[in-house]
Motif scaffolding. Structure first.
Motif, PDB file in Angstrom:
ATOM      1  N   THR A  10     -29.403 -79.254 -60.175  1.00  0.00           N
ATOM      2  CA  THR A  10     -30.073 -78.659 -58.861  1.00  0.00           C
ATOM      3  C   THR A  10     -28.559 -78.200 -58.008  1.00  0.00           C
ATOM      4  O   THR A  10     -28.129 -79.441 -57.671  1.00  0.00           O
ATOM      5  N   PHE A  11     -27.825 -77.062 -58.048  1.00  0.00           N
ATOM      6  CA  PHE A  11     -26.529 -76.967 -57.303  1.00  0.00           C
ATOM      7  C   PHE A  11     -26.272 -75.814 -57.180  1.00  0.00           C
ATOM      8  O   PHE A  11     -26.980 -74.698 -57.885  1.00  0.00           O
ATOM      9  N   TRP A  12     -25.267 -75.294 -56.406  1.00  0.00           N
ATOM     10  CA  TRP A  12     -24.833 -73.887 -56.248  1.00  0.00           C
ATOM     11  C   TRP A  12     -23.353 -73.677 -57.641  1.00  0.00           C
ATOM     12  O   TRP A  12     -22.545 -74.753 -57.629  1.00  0.00           O
ATOM     13  N   LYS A  42     -18.842 -71.897 -46.683  1.00  0.00           N
ATOM     14  CA  LYS A  42     -20.118 -71.204 -45.970  1.00  0.00           C
ATOM     15  C   LYS A  42     -21.523 -71.733 -46.515  1.00  0.00           C
ATOM     16  O   LYS A  42     -22.440 -71.809 -45.852  1.00  0.00           O
ATOM     17  N   ILE A  43     -21.250 -72.257 -47.826  1.00  0.00           N
ATOM     18  CA  ILE A  43     -22.740 -72.756 -48.291  1.00  0.00           C
ATOM     19  C   ILE A  43     -22.859 -74.057 -47.500  1.00  0.00           C
ATOM     20  O   ILE A  43     -24.074 -74.620 -47.243  1.00  0.00           O
ATOM     21  N   ARG A  44     -21.905 -74.906 -47.363  1.00  0.00           N
ATOM     22  CA  ARG A  44     -22.024 -76.146 -46.727  1.00  0.00           C
ATOM     23  C   ARG A  44     -22.532 -76.063 -45.292  1.00  0.00           C
ATOM     24  O   ARG A  44     -23.298 -76.903 -44.746  1.00  0.00           O
ATOM     25  N   GLU A  45     -22.011 -74.821 -44.623  1.00  0.00           N
ATOM     26  CA  GLU A  45     -22.795 -74.623 -43.387  1.00  0.00           C
ATOM     27  C   GLU A  45     -24.228 -74.177 -43.111  1.00  0.00           C
ATOM     28  O   GLU A  45     -24.883 -74.718 -42.253  1.00  0.00           O
ATOM     29  N   SER A  46     -24.746 -73.759 -44.162  1.00  0.00           N
ATOM     30  CA  SER A  46     -26.161 -73.283 -44.369  1.00  0.00           C
ATOM     31  C   SER A  46     -26.958 -74.296 -45.028  1.00  0.00           C
ATOM     32  O   SER A  46     -28.183 -74.140 -44.816  1.00  0.00           O
ATOM     33  N   PHE A  47     -26.423 -74.910 -45.960  1.00  0.00           N
ATOM     34  CA  PHE A  47     -27.167 -75.765 -46.870  1.00  0.00           C
ATOM     35  C   PHE A  47     -26.255 -77.102 -47.017  1.00  0.00           C
ATOM     36  O   PHE A  47     -25.731 -77.212 -48.350  1.00  0.00           O
ATOM     37  N   PRO A  48     -26.093 -77.590 -46.326  1.00  0.00           N
ATOM     38  CA  PRO A  48     -25.272 -78.915 -46.048  1.00  0.00           C
ATOM     39  C   PRO A  48     -25.801 -80.108 -47.160  1.00  0.00           C
ATOM     40  O   PRO A  48     -27.097 -80.104 -47.319  1.00  0.00           O
ATOM     41  N   ASN A  49     -25.145 -80.662 -47.633  1.00  0.00           N
ATOM     42  CA  ASN A  49     -25.268 -81.949 -48.708  1.00  0.00           C
ATOM     43  C   ASN A  49     -25.943 -81.439 -49.898  1.00  0.00           C
ATOM     44  O   ASN A  49     -26.432 -82.149 -51.047  1.00  0.00           O
ATOM     45  N   GLU A  50     -25.650 -80.176 -50.225  1.00  0.00           N
ATOM     46  CA  GLU A  50     -25.944 -79.401 -51.651  1.00  0.00           C
ATOM     47  C   GLU A  50     -24.782 -79.504 -52.405  1.00  0.00           C
ATOM     48  O   GLU A  50     -23.682 -79.111 -51.954  1.00  0.00           O
ATOM     49  N   ALA A  51     -24.989 -79.928 -53.762  1.00  0.00           N
ATOM     50  CA  ALA A  51     -23.782 -79.843 -54.726  1.00  0.00           C
ATOM     51  C   ALA A  51     -23.181 -78.364 -55.073  1.00  0.00           C
ATOM     52  O   ALA A  51     -24.034 -77.465 -55.110  1.00  0.00           O
ATOM     53  N   ILE A  52     -22.123 -78.341 -55.081  1.00  0.00           N
ATOM     54  CA  ILE A  52     -21.380 -77.099 -55.604  1.00  0.00           C
ATOM     55  C   ILE A  52     -20.579 -77.396 -56.784  1.00  0.00           C
ATOM     56  O   ILE A  52     -19.597 -78.159 -56.898  1.00  0.00           O
ATOM     57  N   VAL A  71     -26.961 -65.260 -50.687  1.00  0.00           N
ATOM     58  CA  VAL A  71     -26.082 -64.885 -51.713  1.00  0.00           C
ATOM     59  C   VAL A  71     -25.402 -63.604 -51.644  1.00  0.00           C
ATOM     60  O   VAL A  71     -24.442 -63.438 -52.018  1.00  0.00           O
ATOM     61  N   VAL A  72     -26.233 -62.711 -51.406  1.00  0.00           N
ATOM     62  CA  VAL A  72     -26.125 -61.273 -51.213  1.00  0.00           C
ATOM     63  C   VAL A  72     -25.021 -60.909 -50.340  1.00  0.00           C
ATOM     64  O   VAL A  72     -24.083 -60.369 -50.483  1.00  0.00           O
ATOM     65  N   ASP A  73     -25.406 -61.424 -49.051  1.00  0.00           N
ATOM     66  CA  ASP A  73     -24.346 -61.333 -48.029  1.00  0.00           C
ATOM     67  C   ASP A  73     -23.157 -62.024 -48.126  1.00  0.00           C
ATOM     68  O   ASP A  73     -21.813 -61.570 -47.786  1.00  0.00           O
ATOM     69  N   LEU A  74     -23.262 -63.182 -48.756  1.00  0.00           N
ATOM     70  CA  LEU A  74     -21.938 -64.097 -48.860  1.00  0.00           C
ATOM     71  C   LEU A  74     -21.172 -63.406 -49.858  1.00  0.00           C
ATOM     72  O   LEU A  74     -19.771 -63.482 -49.814  1.00  0.00           O
ATOM     73  N   ALA A  75     -21.769 -62.837 -51.087  1.00  0.00           N
ATOM     74  CA  ALA A  75     -20.829 -62.339 -52.190  1.00  0.00           C
ATOM     75  C   ALA A  75     -20.031 -61.079 -51.451  1.00  0.00           C
ATOM     76  O   ALA A  75     -18.937 -60.773 -51.779  1.00  0.00           O
ATOM     77  N   ARG A  76     -20.784 -60.110 -50.730  1.00  0.00           N
ATOM     78  CA  ARG A  76     -20.071 -59.222 -50.157  1.00  0.00           C
ATOM     79  C   ARG A  76     -18.965 -59.474 -49.265  1.00  0.00           C
ATOM     80  O   ARG A  76     -17.734 -58.930 -49.091  1.00  0.00           O
ATOM     81  N   GLU A  77     -19.469 -60.514 -48.295  1.00  0.00           N
ATOM     82  CA  GLU A  77     -18.117 -61.095 -47.580  1.00  0.00           C
ATOM     83  C   GLU A  77     -16.857 -61.519 -48.180  1.00  0.00           C
ATOM     84  O   GLU A  77     -15.907 -61.305 -47.951  1.00  0.00           O
ATOM     85  N   ALA A  78     -17.523 -62.385 -49.443  1.00  0.00           N
ATOM     86  CA  ALA A  78     -16.120 -62.989 -50.389  1.00  0.00           C
ATOM     87  C   ALA A  78     -15.516 -61.658 -50.753  1.00  0.00           C
ATOM     88  O   ALA A  78     -14.293 -61.833 -50.865  1.00  0.00           O
TER      89      ALA A  78
END
Length: 261
Positions: free
Chosen positions: A78-80, A54-64, A8-15
Motif C-alpha cells: 500500500t503506497f503511492w 503534496k502527497i505528504r501534506e494531504s496523506f502524511p506517513n503514507e509510503a511513496i 490525483v487528478v488535481d495534482l497531476a494537472r498541477e504537476a
C-alpha cells in the motif's frame, strides 16, 4: 480528507503545468547507472519532490515510490506510485509525448490514478470498480478482434539480448498488423489501448510499478495485461518485464501466435 481520485487528478494537472514551466527555464540531462540511453533531467527530480511533498501534506506517513527516489519501504503493498515525467527522452527533445503519472496502490492493486499529458491537456484517470476516464468521459478498449485491422505499438528495449526478438516481432507486425509504431511514453501508450486508439502495445523490457496508474486505467477500460509467460503481471515488480497491453483475448492470441512471449 480529500477524495483520493480528485486529489490525483488535481495534482497531476498541477504537476504537469510545472513540468512545462520548468522546461522553458532550463533542462539539465544526466544518465542513470552510467547508461547513456537511460537519462534523467533536473525536471524529473524537481517534479518528483513536488508531487511527494503534496502527497505528504494531504496523506502524511503514507509510503511513496518514485522512479527518481525509490528508498521507501513499500513491502506492505500500500503506497503511492509516481513517475514525474514518463517519457523523459521525448521530453528532453521537446517531443510532446510525455506524461505525469500518479497512482495510489492498496494491497498490491492500483486503486486510483491519473496520467496527464500537459501539452495535449489530456488526462486519463481511473477509480477501481468505477471505470476509466479521459478528461471526465468514460473510455473503453476497442472491439477490434482481427489483427489485420489492429494498430499495435512495439518497443523492444535497449538490451542487446532483445534485439533479435524485437526485429522478429517488428517483422511479424509489418506482415500481419494494420499499422505499427513506437511512441515512447509507456503510460500514455497503454492509455491509448484503454481508450480504443490502438489495440495493443508491446514492451520487451518495461518496469511497471511506476506506471501503476496506466495499468489501472487499462483494467477499468476492459483491457488485458500479460507478461512473458502469458499470465497477468506482478504490478509491484521493480524488475523489467516483457509485457503486452491489449484490448481483448483475440488480439492477444493473434499476437502471441507470432511473437514469442
Amino acid at each position: 480528507m480529500q477524495n483520493r481520485y480528485d486529489f490525483v487528478v488535481d495534482l497531476a494537472r498541477e504537476a504537469g503545468e510545472k513540468v512545462l514551466k520548468a522546461r522553458e527555464k532550463h533542462i539539465e540531462i544526466s544518465t542513470k547507472n552510467n547508461d547513456p540511453k537511460d537519462i534523467v533531467t533536473n525536471v524529473d527530480v524537481e517534479i518528483s519532490e513536488f508531487i511527494s511533498g503534496k502527497i505528504r501534506e494531504s496523506f502524511p506517513n503514507e509510503a511513496i515510490y518514485s522512479e527518481e527516489a525509490t528508498g521507501e519501504d513499500i513491502s506492505s503493498g500500500t503506497f503511492w506510485a509516481i513517475d514525474p515525467v514518463d517519457g523523459t527522452a521525448l521530453f528532453s527533445r521537446n517531443i510532446p509525448h510525455f506524461s505525469v503519472v500518479i497512482a495510489y496502490v492498496e494491497g498490491g492493486v492500483p486503486n486510483v490514478g491519473s496520467i496527464f499529458n500537459p501539452v495535449t491537456k489530456e488526462l486519463f484517470g481511473f477509480e477501481k470498480g468505477r471505470g476509466a476516464y479521459l478528461n471526465g468521459k468514460q473510455i473503453h478498449v476497442s472491439n477490434v478482434t482481427d489483427l489485420n485491422q489492429a494498430h499495435v505499438f512495439l518497443r523492444a528495449g535497449r538490451k542487446k539480448e532483445l534485439w533479435d526478438w524485437g526485429a522478429n516481432a517488428y517483422r511479424f507486425l509489418l506482415e500481419h498488423a494494420n499499422k505499427t509504431a513506437n511512441f515512447g511514453s509507456s503510460a500514455l501508450d497503454i492509455c491509448f489501448v484503454a481508450s480504443g486508439r490502438i489495440e495493443a502495445s508491446i514492451y520487451g523490457n518495461l518496469t511497471t510499478i511506476d506506471i501503476a496508474a496506466a495499468l489501472g486505467v487499462l483494467k477499468e477500460a476492459g483491457g488485458i495485461l500479460i507478461c512473458k509467460n502469458g499470465q497477468e503481471i506482478n504490478t509491484l515488480s521493480k524488475e523489467k518485464q516483457t509485457i503486452m497491453a491489449a484490448n481483448n483475448r483475440d488480439i492477444v492470441n493473434a499476437l502471441t501466435a507470432g511473437i514469442k512471449f
